[in-house]
Structures are given as structure tokens and as C-alpha cells.
Design a protein around this motif. Structure first.
Motif, PDB file in Angstrom:
ATOM      1  N   ARG A  38       0.833  -1.212   0.000  1.00 29.58           N
ATOM      2  CA  ARG A  38       0.000   0.000   0.000  1.00 29.58           C
ATOM      3  C   ARG A  38       0.860   1.252   0.000  1.00 29.58           C
ATOM      4  N   ARG A  44      -6.887   1.636   7.217  1.00 23.34           N
ATOM      5  CA  ARG A  44      -7.334   0.624   6.268  1.00 23.34           C
ATOM      6  C   ARG A  44      -8.270  -0.390   6.903  1.00 23.34           C
ATOM      7  N   LYS A  61      -7.861   4.608   2.371  1.00 27.55           N
ATOM      8  CA  LYS A  61      -6.477   4.613   1.903  1.00 27.55           C
ATOM      9  C   LYS A  61      -6.009   6.062   1.758  1.00 27.55           C
TER      10      LYS A  61
END
Length: 320
Positions: free
Chosen positions: A37, A170, A176
Motif C-alpha cells: 500500500r 485501512r 487509503k
């Protein structure tokens, strides 16, 4: 096979695995890590962080990082956004390897990883290896005993934390938001070298680097690994959510068996200050609960049950 030849000293569950070399004192620490991520939010910083995290994992057990192998997993590079991820991560990896003296000695590339036209998150996995001159001087992840000082080595002196792209956002809110955390490579090296010296000096009883989940998850992992709780104080000038779940880089939780009012701990702080490192005393080990400031105390046994029971429950259809 983590038990091959019976020379494994640290098996999965710590920051890095550790294998004794034959019958001699030397040991090899090995790890593999990446945070996709972060790489999606900022490929350059994500690439840096993957290398820094592997470097930190080896350092946390007392090893001197030697080299990496990379496993570069991406989607379709014919798509401009995927090629941008690929190039950005490579640039970040290269900068981190140079700054940390952590060269690439091998690797592979896997492209076109996608399903129904949707690519995987950029996943430049970094495998690292490091050396311990004497494996018996290693640090373990679990608290060693009650009544020991917990230091947050490498903490930002400003008390600030980074919540963007965090596990907290998250997993609890499905968000995000924000950029990936910045990786200060000079700080990483300075702090890691200091932690390694502490471990080899013999004053460290447990060590764990902070990454996913921040301080709160790091403390929980140490408590679960040992069965020993801890009490940590809220910082008066900081939101507890930021304190416990921010994901600032370049930090280590270190416990030492030193008198909080004694000269040895004062000398440790002077040495840290001389190296430009902030290492505040944030709490003390002990008890059956993990207590994060004013938050409700959570029994270590409950944390362990949640950690170890999720997958069996999921397979039995008991978990969402």
C-alpha cells in the motif's frame, strides 16, 4: 524449511529468522518484507521503505545487514501507471541500498500479474541477509521479564506521527488516505547502528522494529510473544490515536534491564543524544494486561487468542 539441519535459532514469528552457521558462534539473519500500500501511494517512498524495513528487521535481532535480493512483482508494464510504479520503486530501492550500504546481489522480476484487467498492488519484495558474529548475543521480540524499562528508540523528537496509509485507517475504516510515510535514510542508518551497538553491549533484553500498525501493534506483538504485559503512558501533547497507530519509520521498541534512576540508563540516553537519536522511556513491562495510556486494558491472553485463533475460526466459518 525453517528447521533444516536443526540449526534454526529463531523460527518464524520474530523480526528476522536466525540460523546458526554449523557449530560456530556466527549466525545468519534473514527476512523478507514489503508494504504494497505504501508502494501504491508513493512508489519512490514505498521502494525505499521496503529496503529500510528489511534492514531494520535484521538490525532488530542484532545482525549487520549485508545484502538483499529483490522480487519485483507488478501488473502490466504496458500500462503507463504500472510502468510508473515500477520505475518509482526501482529508484527508491536504489537510493535506499546506497544509503544503507545494503547492495542487491540477486533478484527476479514478475510482470503482468493481474486478474480481469486489474493489476496487483506494486509488490517489490525485499529479501535481506545479515551476519551476527555471535548468535547468542541476539535480541528476541518477546519481553524478557516484568519491571523492565521500555524505550522508543528513534522516536520523532517532535512527537509527531504519520497516520497516512496506516493499518488503522485501512482495517478499521476501509480508507487509503494520505501519502506513504517518508523514509529518512540517514535517520534509519543512524538509529539502526545505535540499536545494534546496544544489543551487542548486552543491555537489551528484547527488541522489535515498528512498522505496520505502529506502536500499539508493536507492543501487542511483544506481549503476545512473551505472555507478559506492559503499561505505556499517553504523551500529553499528542492524540493517542496518532501515538499508538501512526506509522513513522526508523523506530524500535527496546527493553533494557536497567534502573530507571540509575547511571547506566542516563549514560545510554547521553550516547543516544550524542548520535542525534531520541529514545524516550515510554513504559514498563509487567502484569497480565497491555495498557495503552487511558485506553482500556486488554489481557495478553485475549490478544494471543485473537492473533492465533483468527485463521482456524475463519476455516471453520466462524469469522467474517
Amino acid at each position: 524449511d525453517t528447521l533444516i539441519l536443526g540449526n534454526s535459532v529463531v523460527t518464524p514469528g520474530g523480526d528476522a529468522g536466525l540460523i546458526r552457521i554449523e557449530d560456530g558462534p556466527k549466525g545468519l539473519a534473514m527476512t523478507a518484507d514489503v508494504t504494497p500500500r505504501y508502494c501504491e501511494a508513493d512508489p519512490f517512498e514505498g521502494g525505499k521503505q521496503a529496503v529500510a524495513e528489511a534492514w531494520r528487521n535484521i538490525t532488530a535481532v542484532g545482525g549487520r545487514p549485508l545484502a538483499i535480493t529483490d522480487n519485483l512483482n507488478f501488473g502490466n508494464p504496458e500500462r503507463p501507471e504500472i510502468m510508473g510504479q515500477f520505475v518509482g520503486c526501482l529508484k527508491g530501492i536504489g537510493e535506499a541500498c546506497l544509503a544503507l550500504d545494503f547492495p542487491v546481489v540477486s533478484g527476479n522480476v514478475s510482470l503482468y500479474n493481474e486478474t480481469n484487467g486489474r493489476g496487483i498492488l506494486p509488490t517489490p519484495t525485499i529479501g535481506g541477509v545479515g551476519l551476527l558474529p555471535d548468535w547468542s548475543q541476539m535480541a528476541r521480540i518477546g519481553f524478557a521479564a516484568a519491571g523492565q524499562v521500555i524505550l522508543l528508540v528513534g522516536a520523532p523528537a517532535s512527537r509527531g506521527t504519520h497516520l497516512g496509509q496506516s493499518i488503522y485507517l485501512r482495517d478499521l475504516f476501509g480508507r487509503k488516505d494520505g501519502p506513504a510515510p517518508h523514509v529518512d535514510l540517514a535517520h534509519e542508518r543512524r538509529t539502526g547502528d545505535f540499536v545494534r551497538k546496544l544489543i551487542r553491549s548486552g543491555v537489551v533484553t528484547a527488541c522489535h522494529d515498528l512498522s505496520d500498525g505502529g506502536l500499539g501493534i508493536g507492543l501487542a506483538e511483544m506481549a503476545v510473544a512473551s505472555g507478559i504485559g506492559a503499561t505505556v503512558s499517553d504523551l500529553v501533547d499528542q492524540d493517542p490515536i496518532l501515538q499508538y497507530f501512526g506509522e513513522d519509520q526508523g523506530r524500535y521498541l527496546v527493553t533494557v534491564n536497567l534502573d530507571p534512576q540509575g547511571e547506566a540508563l542516563a549514560a545510554l540516553w547521553r550516547a543516544a543524544e550524542a548520535d542525534g537519536i531520541f529514545a524516550p522511556w515510554i513504559g514498563t513491562t509487567g502484569g497480565a494486561d497491555l495498557v495503552l495510556g487511558a485506553a482500556r486494558a486488554v489481557p495478553v491472553e485475549a490478544l494471543k487468542a485473537a492473533h492465533e485463533g483468527w485463521f482456524p475460526n475463519y476455516m471453520d466459518g466462524k469469522a467474517a
